[in-house]
Design a protein around this motif. Structure first.
Motif, PDB file in Angstrom:
ATOM      1  N   GLY A 433       0.821  -1.203   0.053  1.00  6.19           N
ATOM      2  CA  GLY A 433       0.042  -0.218  -0.096  1.00  6.19           C
ATOM      3  C   GLY A 433       0.927   1.107   0.060  1.00  6.19           C
ATOM      4  O   GLY A 433       2.169   1.201   0.082  1.00  6.19           O
ATOM      5  N   ARG A 434       0.122   2.462  -0.152  1.00 12.19           N
ATOM      6  CA  ARG A 434       0.802   3.643  -0.320  1.00 12.19           C
ATOM      7  C   ARG A 434       1.640   4.330   1.071  1.00 12.19           C
ATOM      8  O   ARG A 434       0.884   3.809   2.072  1.00 12.19           O
ATOM      9  CB  ARG A 434       0.239   4.804  -0.765  1.00 12.19           C
ATOM     10  N   VAL A 435       2.496   4.595   0.836  1.00 10.86           N
ATOM     11  CA  VAL A 435       3.262   5.406   2.223  1.00 10.86           C
ATOM     12  C   VAL A 435       3.472   6.694   2.164  1.00 10.86           C
ATOM     13  O   VAL A 435       3.698   7.151   1.005  1.00 10.86           O
ATOM     14  CB  VAL A 435       4.706   4.506   2.645  1.00 10.86           C
ATOM     15  N   HIS A 436       3.700   7.414   3.360  1.00  9.84           N
ATOM     16  CA  HIS A 436       3.935   8.809   3.183  1.00  9.84           C
ATOM     17  C   HIS A 436       5.645   8.939   2.829  1.00  9.84           C
ATOM     18  O   HIS A 436       6.235   8.258   3.516  1.00  9.84           O
ATOM     19  CB  HIS A 436       3.940   9.676   4.420  1.00  9.84           C
ATOM     20  N   ILE A 437       5.918   9.788   1.794  1.00  8.44           N
ATOM     21  CA  ILE A 437       7.131  10.040   1.383  1.00  8.44           C
ATOM     22  C   ILE A 437       7.662  11.230   1.805  1.00  8.44           C
ATOM     23  O   ILE A 437       7.110  12.159   0.832  1.00  8.44           O
ATOM     24  CB  ILE A 437       7.488   9.249  -0.251  1.00  8.44           C
ATOM     25  N   ALA A 438       8.556  11.404   2.500  1.00  8.96           N
ATOM     26  CA  ALA A 438       9.116  12.772   2.770  1.00  8.96           C
ATOM     27  C   ALA A 438      10.394  12.867   1.672  1.00  8.96           C
ATOM     28  O   ALA A 438      11.275  12.201   1.953  1.00  8.96           O
ATOM     29  CB  ALA A 438       9.625  13.183   4.135  1.00  8.96           C
ATOM     30  N   ALA A 439      10.325  13.693   0.874  1.00  8.30           N
ATOM     31  CA  ALA A 439      11.254  13.920  -0.180  1.00  8.30           C
ATOM     32  C   ALA A 439      12.182  15.041   0.290  1.00  8.30           C
ATOM     33  O   ALA A 439      12.202  15.716   1.264  1.00  8.30           O
ATOM     34  CB  ALA A 439      10.561  14.222  -1.447  1.00  8.30           C
ATOM     35  N   ASP A 440      13.444  15.358  -0.511  1.00  7.21           N
ATOM     36  CA  ASP A 440      14.279  16.258  -0.204  1.00  7.21           C
ATOM     37  C   ASP A 440      14.912  16.716  -1.407  1.00  7.21           C
ATOM     38  O   ASP A 440      14.492  16.692  -2.738  1.00  7.21           O
ATOM     39  CB  ASP A 440      15.582  15.362   0.471  1.00  7.21           C
ATOM     40  N   ILE A 441      15.951  17.636  -1.323  1.00 10.88           N
ATOM     41  CA  ILE A 441      16.586  18.451  -2.404  1.00 10.88           C
ATOM     42  C   ILE A 441      17.718  17.439  -2.910  1.00 10.88           C
ATOM     43  O   ILE A 441      18.410  16.976  -1.993  1.00 10.88           O
ATOM     44  CB  ILE A 441      17.370  19.625  -1.698  1.00 10.88           C
ATOM     45  N   GLY A 442      17.796  17.383  -4.231  1.00 14.80           N
ATOM     46  CA  GLY A 442      18.727  16.647  -5.179  1.00 14.80           C
ATOM     47  C   GLY A 442      18.105  15.972  -6.089  1.00 14.80           C
ATOM     48  O   GLY A 442      17.225  16.229  -6.361  1.00 14.80           O
ATOM     49  N   CYS A 443      19.061  15.237  -6.889  1.00 12.96           N
ATOM     50  CA  CYS A 443      18.612  14.598  -8.295  1.00 12.96           C
ATOM     51  C   CYS A 443      17.373  13.604  -7.944  1.00 12.96           C
ATOM     52  O   CYS A 443      16.295  13.442  -8.638  1.00 12.96           O
ATOM     53  CB  CYS A 443      19.655  13.868  -8.773  1.00 12.96           C
ATOM     54  N   HIS A 444      17.382  13.112  -6.739  1.00 12.78           N
ATOM     55  CA  HIS A 444      16.515  12.115  -6.388  1.00 12.78           C
ATOM     56  C   HIS A 444      14.969  12.805  -6.458  1.00 12.78           C
ATOM     57  O   HIS A 444      13.852  12.310  -6.444  1.00 12.78           O
ATOM     58  CB  HIS A 444      16.342  11.430  -5.148  1.00 12.78           C
ATOM     59  N   SER A 445      14.784  14.153  -6.246  1.00 11.02           N
ATOM     60  CA  SER A 445      13.494  14.860  -6.229  1.00 11.02           C
ATOM     61  C   SER A 445      13.023  14.867  -7.765  1.00 11.02           C
ATOM     62  O   SER A 445      11.895  15.162  -7.772  1.00 11.02           O
ATOM     63  CB  SER A 445      13.660  16.282  -6.020  1.00 11.02           C
ATOM     64  N   PHE A 446      13.734  14.236  -8.851  1.00 11.47           N
ATOM     65  CA  PHE A 446      13.093  13.927 -10.075  1.00 11.47           C
ATOM     66  C   PHE A 446      12.100  12.823 -10.112  1.00 11.47           C
ATOM     67  O   PHE A 446      11.442  12.814 -10.741  1.00 11.47           O
ATOM     68  CB  PHE A 446      14.321  13.446 -10.979  1.00 11.47           C
ATOM     69  N   ALA A 447      12.299  12.180  -8.982  1.00 11.22           N
ATOM     70  CA  ALA A 447      11.170  11.063  -8.644  1.00 11.22           C
ATOM     71  C   ALA A 447       9.663  11.753  -8.383  1.00 11.22           C
ATOM     72  O   ALA A 447       8.772  11.033  -8.379  1.00 11.22           O
ATOM     73  CB  ALA A 447      11.400  10.281  -7.515  1.00 11.22           C
ATOM     74  N   SER A 448       9.862  13.007  -8.215  1.00  4.08           N
ATOM     75  CA  SER A 448       8.012  13.522  -7.966  1.00  4.08           C
ATOM     76  C   SER A 448       7.549  13.651  -9.450  1.00  4.08           C
ATOM     77  O   SER A 448       6.387  14.105  -9.427  1.00  4.08           O
ATOM     78  CB  SER A 448       8.561  14.828  -7.589  1.00  4.08           C
ATOM     79  N   PHE A 449       8.330  13.325 -10.428  1.00  6.51           N
ATOM     80  CA  PHE A 449       7.832  13.416 -11.838  1.00  6.51           C
ATOM     81  C   PHE A 449       7.428  12.258 -12.319  1.00  6.51           C
ATOM     82  O   PHE A 449       7.629  11.280 -11.724  1.00  6.51           O
ATOM     83  CB  PHE A 449       8.732  14.256 -12.916  1.00  6.51           C
ATOM     84  N   GLU A 450       6.748  12.013 -13.516  1.00  2.00           N
ATOM     85  CA  GLU A 450       6.354  10.866 -14.123  1.00  2.00           C
ATOM     86  C   GLU A 450       7.734  10.118 -14.307  1.00  2.00           C
ATOM     87  O   GLU A 450       8.670  10.636 -14.582  1.00  2.00           O
ATOM     88  CB  GLU A 450       5.702  11.262 -15.542  1.00  2.00           C
ATOM     89  N   PRO A 451       7.685   8.725 -14.313  1.00  5.79           N
ATOM     90  CA  PRO A 451       6.566   7.943 -13.891  1.00  5.79           C
ATOM     91  C   PRO A 451       6.332   7.475 -12.402  1.00  5.79           C
ATOM     92  O   PRO A 451       5.667   6.388 -12.210  1.00  5.79           O
ATOM     93  CB  PRO A 451       6.753   6.489 -14.744  1.00  5.79           C
TER      94      PRO A 451
END
Ligand code: SF4
Ligand code: SF4
Length: 717
Positions: A433-451
């Motif tokens: 199931g879905r979990v709360h994801i606290a994101a951060d600054i950095g390349c990995h914030s590209f995961a906020s885009f598709e897909p």
């Protein structure tokens, strides 16, 4: 980092009379050395990363000159470095990206501004505001105002910018006040020339040591009761001294115009855009001579009341061109004029946009409105037609496009080691199931885009784990925080990990250990693979981040009891480890270190190596993945799970196959994610792994001949 700044480093050595050609930020770097700077520090970030990158690669030359360079752990440590100028006549400069960096540095800046400085202290601010900016849209001006720091906003011209660096140090010393030098993105990248001076070796340095520290002086500590005196000094001595210096050295510039009854007051950094706007309106010639008199504020704090009163007195109206909000300068000008009893009407945000970048078009619209109100006789007809044409074109384009254009968000590089982690997370969420994801600054914030579309919040660099602290207690499922190794060292270790351990938080943290602060230009950090490993790695394709265990040792040392290291590209293993973290009975902090070297940096190492092998006619192997179109079912689940730009679509050559099939473009770097995803998600078996061999040896040729022979036997004509 694998990028070389050798050419730029050579420009720093230019001597008196030689001509510098290049970008604004490099000119500023050279100006620091010409000003006799003794130490430089900073934290990388666009648009000022270049300053530190070039200095770090010039360390040997700078050491000979006696200039100390430090790549600081974050902006707070850079700001604190300026403490050297409190007691000692040392000129120091630090740099970072604002507004985010200034926020991080705020504590040290306040404590620096309070006692003030003896040696000149210059803070080079990359003001990332407006089109193309990557941070919150706020301005540094508020910090300058609240802490009484001088704020320079130089006209973007290399000779002038260099002069403002030199004047900035002198102004700082004359007023005992740290000085901020604000550079917009365009000012950093403006190209031009200036005539150099010799670099100046600092009077006190690692080459010329002091015999003793400064005597103890409680008045130099930002402690009460000294702080009460500091506040008085700011208003009664330092700011007046700064104003005197600004006037005596003509730091602000006045350009005359034909229409003395009107005037424009502009931030120095917007001067070029203003002149272009005036030219478009027919109010300035090709050399920049303006019809309207201009007051160019190369110093936007403190303002000089007499200068402003003198400019505005007798005019029918003035226009203040100030980018961003709130309109600090405009408000202060109004207050100054009111106190001076100068009743010239002041326009600004009533005719110009309140928020957003002041492009040439935006400024031209404001100036046109100003001219039409106060000087309708001015011949701006062609400029008005130009603006109307832009509006008409804009409307026409909107009408033609019934729907908005598809978004083209930025995304991970081809083969990025962070993409597989998010593929694993996507698969995991299908299971638990879905979990709360606290994101951060950095390349990995590209995961906020598709897909992927991952990330509920981004609260700052290294702040992800801290930002889920209020969420965890109210969630049935554990909350997940994701940060990069850059964020971990910048702030995450202290603000996130320490706090979570201290409070006994039950949470999951994934640290993406790619070895560099990749998003700012792959600068090195304390957990970067060392050069020895890079030089002697037998297989240069391999990730080297496992060779440096600084993160793991730190986590264990501070008390993390649940810690796993997983190869980023092993999607199935990552999914299982994540599942374990979310379902284990262990109720403390669970940390997964996802190891995979930044592909951008790795390719910078691999490509020259492969090219060298090819030139030497030596054997080289490049791995590449492909899709067997006969097997591809056309459901595109591989693309939805990957998002790699080289995993694309093409028309099938089978006339019975109507849907396009997946295909791998030539840019594939053979990271292996396609195969991993196919395995972990049990996708169709259409992916194959190929090896492109250059300069094959006899074994390769023999193997190829054998394979072809067997295939020919099995497929008789
Ligand atoms: S720079 Fe490195 S970490 Fe960033 S997206 Fe590219 S490969 Fe990934
Ligand atoms: S293997 Fe797949 S994910 Fe990796 S670079 Fe090639 S196409 Fe992209």
């Amino acid at each position: 980092m694998e990028v070389s700044f050798g050419r730029e480093a050579r420009a720093l050595r230019l001597g008196a009379g030689e001509v510098f050609h290049g970008e604004g930020i490099l000119a500023i770097t050279k100006a620091l050395l010409q000003s006799g700077v003794a130490y430089v520090g900073g934290y990388q970030g666009a648009p000022v990363s270049h300053l530190m990158d070039v200095l770090v690669q010039s360390k040997d030359y700078l050491a000979d000159l006696g200039v100390h360079v430090a790549a600081c752990a974050n902006e707070a440590s850079a700001a604190a470095m300026l403490g050297a100028s409190i007691h000692y006549p040392l000129r120091g400069a630090v740099t970072w990206k604002s507004i985010v960096g200034t926020n991080v540095a705020a504590d040290a800046l306040s404590n620096l501004a309070s006692p003030g400085v003896t040696g000149g202290a210059l803070i080079v601010i990359g003001e990332d505001y407006g089109e193309g900016a990557s941070v919150i849209q706020e301005r540094t001006a508020a910090f300058a105002l609240k802490s009484s720091l001088v704020l320079l906003d130089p006209r973007p011209d290399l000779t002038h910018m260099v002069r403002m660096v030199e004047e900035g140090f002198a102004l700082s010393e004359a007023s005992n006040t740290p000085v901020m030098l604000q550079l917009r993105i365009r000012a950093c990248h403006v190209r031009g020339t200036f005539v150099c001076k010799d670099n100046v070796a600092p009077a006190i340095s690692a080459q010329r040591l002091r015999d003793a520290p400064a005597p103890f002086d409680y008045g130099r500590l930002s402690h009460p009761p000294s702080t009460y005196r500091h506040e008085k000094l700011k208003t009664s001595e330092r700011i007046p001294a700064a104003r005197r210096y600004i006037v005596e050295h003509r730091l602000n510039e006045r350009f005359p115009g034909q229409r003395d009854d009107l005037g424009v007051i502009v931030q120095g950094g917007l001067y070029n855009s203003l002149i272009r706007a005036l030219q478009e309106l027919g109010l300035a010639d090709e050399f920049g001579a303006s019809e309207l008199p201009l007051l160019v504020l190369n110093v936007t704090y403190p303002l000089v009341p007499d200068e402003l009163g003198d400019f505005c007195l007798g005019k029918r109206a003035v226009l203040v061109v100030e980018e961003g909000q709130p309109e600090f300068i405009e408000q202060e000008i109004m207050a100054i004029l009111r106190r001076l009893d100068v009743n010239t009407p002041v326009h600004g945000k009533d005719l110009l946009l309140m928020a957003g970048e002041y492009t040439i078009e935006v400024i031209a619209r404001g100036v046109a409105a100003f001219a039409e109100r106060h000087a309708p006789e001015l011949p701006i007809g062609s400029g008005r037609a130009w603006l109307d044409g832009i509006s008409a074109r804009r409307e026409g384009v909107s009408a033609q496009l019934a729907k908005p254009l598809p978004a083209r968000p930025p995304q991970f590089c081809v083969g990025c080691p962070e993409r597989p982690v998010f593929a694993a997370l996507k698969l995991l969420q299908q299971d638990i199931g879905r979990v709360h994801i606290a994101a951060d600054i950095g390349c990995h914030s590209f995961a906020s885009f598709e897909p992927f579309n991952f990330g509920h919040t981004i609260l700052g660099y290294g702040m992800s784990l801290a930002s889920r602290a209020g969420v965890s207690p109210v969630m049935r499922r554990r909350a997940l925080a994701i940060m990069g190794d850059g964020g971990f060292w910048h702030n995450g270790l202290v603000s996130g990990v320490q706090s979570a351990l201290f409070n006994g938080d039950d949470a999951v943290l994934v640290i993406l250990k790619n070895g560099y602060t990749s998003a700012t230009g792959t600068q090195e950090i304390i957990s970067t693979p060392d050069e020895e490993h890079k030089l002697h790695a037998p297989d240069k394709h391999k990730s080297l981040v496992h060779t440096n265990l600084a993160i793991e040792r730190t986590l264990k040392g501070i008390g993390v009891r649940w810690l796993r290291n997983v190869d980023s590209y092993r999607v199935d293993e990552m999914r299982h480890t994540l599942r374990e973290a979310f379902t284990t009975d262990f109720a403390g902090l669970k940390v997964i270190v996802a190891e995979g070297e930044c592909q951008l940096e790795r390719q910078r190492r691999v490509k020259p190596w492969l090219a060298g092998l090819a030139r030497a006619r030596k054997r080289s192997v490049r791995v590449k993945y492909g899709v067997d179109e006969d097997t591809c079912s056309g459901d595109h689940s591989c693309i939805r799970l990957s998002g790699c730009p080289t995993l694309s679509l093409k028309e099938s050559s089978d006339p019975l196959q109507v849907d396009p099939v997946a295909t791998v473009l030539d840019g594939c770097v053979g990271c292996g994610l396609c195969g991993e995803n196919a395995h972990a998600a049990a996708l169709c078996p259409s992916f194959y792994r190929g090896e492109v061999i250059r300069n094959p040896n006899w074994r390769d040729r023999m193997g190829a001949w054998l394979r072809h022979s067997v295939i020919r036997l099995l497929q008789p004509a």
